[in-house]
Design an enzyme around this catalytic site. Sequence first.
Site, PDB file in Angstrom:
ATOM      1  N   TYR A  82       0.646  -1.056  -0.209  1.00  0.00           N
ATOM      2  CA  TYR A  82      -0.089  -0.014   0.058  1.00  0.00           C
ATOM      3  C   TYR A  82       0.866   1.190  -0.205  1.00  0.00           C
ATOM      4  O   TYR A  82       1.878   1.279   0.698  1.00  0.00           O
ATOM      5  CB  TYR A  82      -0.962   0.106   1.269  1.00  0.00           C
ATOM      6  CG  TYR A  82      -1.644   1.337   1.342  1.00  0.00           C
ATOM      7  CD1 TYR A  82      -2.832   1.404   0.926  1.00  0.00           C
ATOM      8  CD2 TYR A  82      -1.099   2.571   2.126  1.00  0.00           C
ATOM      9  CE1 TYR A  82      -3.607   2.558   1.265  1.00  0.00           C
ATOM     10  CE2 TYR A  82      -1.626   3.640   2.003  1.00  0.00           C
ATOM     11  CZ  TYR A  82      -3.056   3.807   1.563  1.00  0.00           C
ATOM     12  OH  TYR A  82      -3.576   5.073   1.778  1.00  0.00           O
TER      13      TYR A  82
ATOM     14  N   GLU B  54      -3.615   7.759  -4.091  1.00  0.00           N
ATOM     15  CA  GLU B  54      -3.316   6.517  -3.156  1.00  0.00           C
ATOM     16  C   GLU B  54      -3.161   5.261  -4.137  1.00  0.00           C
ATOM     17  O   GLU B  54      -4.157   5.004  -5.135  1.00  0.00           O
ATOM     18  CB  GLU B  54      -4.923   6.229  -2.761  1.00  0.00           C
ATOM     19  CG  GLU B  54      -4.858   5.103  -1.520  1.00  0.00           C
ATOM     20  CD  GLU B  54      -6.265   4.912  -0.690  1.00  0.00           C
ATOM     21  OE1 GLU B  54      -7.011   5.428  -1.285  1.00  0.00           O
ATOM     22  OE2 GLU B  54      -5.990   4.809   0.546  1.00  0.00           O
TER      23      GLU B  54
END
Lengths: 395, 338
Positions: A118, A206
């Site tokens: 991530y 993101e």
Amino acid sequence: MNIHEYQGKEILKQFGVSVPLGFVAETPEEAVAAAQKIHEATGADTFAVKAQIHAGGRGKGGGVKIAKSPGEVREHAEAILGMTLVTHQTGPEGKLVRKILIEQGIYYPGESEPEEFYMSVLLNRGSGRNIIMYSTEGGMDIESVAAKTPLLIFREEIDPAVGIQPFQARKVAFNLGVSGDAFKQMVKFVTSLYNAYEGSDASLFEINPLFKTSDNLIMAADAKVNIDDNALYRHPEYSAMRDIHEEDPTEVEAGKFNLNFIKLDGNVGCMVNGAGLAMATMDIIKLSGGQPANFLDVGGTANAETVEAGFRIILKDEHVKAILINIFGGIVRCDRVAQGVVDAYRSIGNIPVPVIVRLQGTNAEEAKVLIDASGLAVHSAISLQEAANKVKELV
Amino acid sequence: MVQHHLVDGCRGCGNMNFDGMEQLSVTPEFFILKSVVRSLLLSFQKNKRMSVLLNKDSKVIVQGFTGSEGTFHAQQMIDYGTNVVGGVTPGKGGQHHLDRPVFNTVEDAVRETGADTSVIFVPPPFAADAILEAAAAGIRLVVCITEGIPTNDMVKVQEYLHNRDTTLVGPNCPGVITPGEAKVGIMPGFIHEKGVVGIVSRSGTLTYEAVDQVTKQGLGQSTCIGIGGDPIIGTTTLDAVKLLMQDAQTEGIIMIGEIGGSMEADAAYWIRDHGTKPVVGFIAGQTAPRGRRMGHAGAIVGGKADTAEAKMKIMEECGIYVVISPADIGSKMAEVLK
């Protein structure tokens, strides 16, 4: 401004951030052609078919499928294009899928196991600096990672005077536990990702998952990109990426009149000058037993034209049972606003719901006289409490 | 999606020079003590001269002086009695505007007029540069009214101001007013009365609402600081609260916040540990939906920590008198000060 995944990836690519090869498609035929192009360029035999809407959770809602042949690409494209995709971020009404992204499949077998990480880039409001936030726990909701295993989330703050430094990119790669070629790739990825963030005037990147392939390539498997609205004047090419299908039609129309409007689910509409006062007005509607139907900031120049546009926009919502206008006149004179309300009221003809007008500040008394003498079914108030009491009486 | 409350870090005490006292407890060595005494004296002199940030002797220049906004509000400030000594519009140096000199650069303006305060009405693409120019010229207080400055520009401005003697208020704010002394901003002067309540707020018209309620309670205001609605601002809620706590004229403080960020919580914890005056608080946006920007660039609920509810809870736990209704701000202050 929100943009689609495929648009975000175009921006990333321009800054040298590696993404899977992919093409956007609006018909099943375009989707198949895209898959063939990908096959010719990469030799890939599996493809991802991904719905393009401004919301997360697409996979769970059935908006992301893996295809093992061009024929399967067609099947999935036919199913996904035109579907109403419901995810935890779309609300129960869902969103119509108009475009899909066809990408090379990246879960192919090879010398090492594929891995998911991530990574996001965003502003740390506390320090006024940008940070890279990253985790070994990719592919899942970062909020739940933060709740369950907060120690697995790392943060790297970037000094704006010098930008991202090689030692910082190496630290990120070490913390993610990659080695060899993947390490080198990761250092390059982190550096170009941060530079893309600054260069595109983004307000959020993101990348989830950030993907390591079985042959040690690092790429952005997904990309959520938000661009800072205030910086769009520097990037006309990004302004063109706006997709008004993804926005509430009433909000789009309000924007044409320079009104800052957000639709809500309540029964009392409101029209206010100033964002803080508008939020406070919504709050007082709730405290008076109603529910705010909208946020509407008419800005510094509340005149007959803006008031009329405001009325028309609020009245599109049939759940609205009353409208509260709350203006604090500073530079704006209340009697002018009052005249604007009277003119707008007459111009619209019949406003089917009661209107409460609270005008305070410059020439407030004159404004109240004007409203009271107009003979219209408008309740006037001067203090905020008075206005609240009137809302209570009406709902 | 990623939420802003996952981002750690606290700005600490900001970039202002009002905290000479705090050094005393951690630096016992004599030679450091000497410099602390000097800075204490300096800050004492500053405080004697200053109410909070401003007084009637503040020499104010207007950046973007000859534009329509600059012209209108400069005239309003002059009418209020603010000591506006000139303005800056690049390329119009040597002219006169509103009976005051126009300069090409802030440096020229400072040299010729001794200006120590600047108020900025420059359009968003040029506003960050205007702030830097004012700081480089040694302006002590810069009030930036401009709304819509790109966040990346402000990241750089913030860095530049770090460890400099310039205090920035704003951007995207109504400005600062010390009633009866000076008004540097766009607030309507006539609703203010000289008095004992200090106000700090992220909003414009909601601040006027609070001011009006306080005036109607017969309390008046010491200084009102509109800190602005952007994600990066020069003076935080905490910075402003500290200034008002140290100000002899201020007897009570009203703190108006909104959804988004952690500034109100940071201020609340400081008030719990160091506060010496009663604080009344209100947070706008109790009914705001998550993930939507409510007008102000900084007013957005990311996670659980930056909702109105969460902020109000922290403020209450820290001993702040929190009002749920914006109509009760003035009456609560009057009740608390009784």
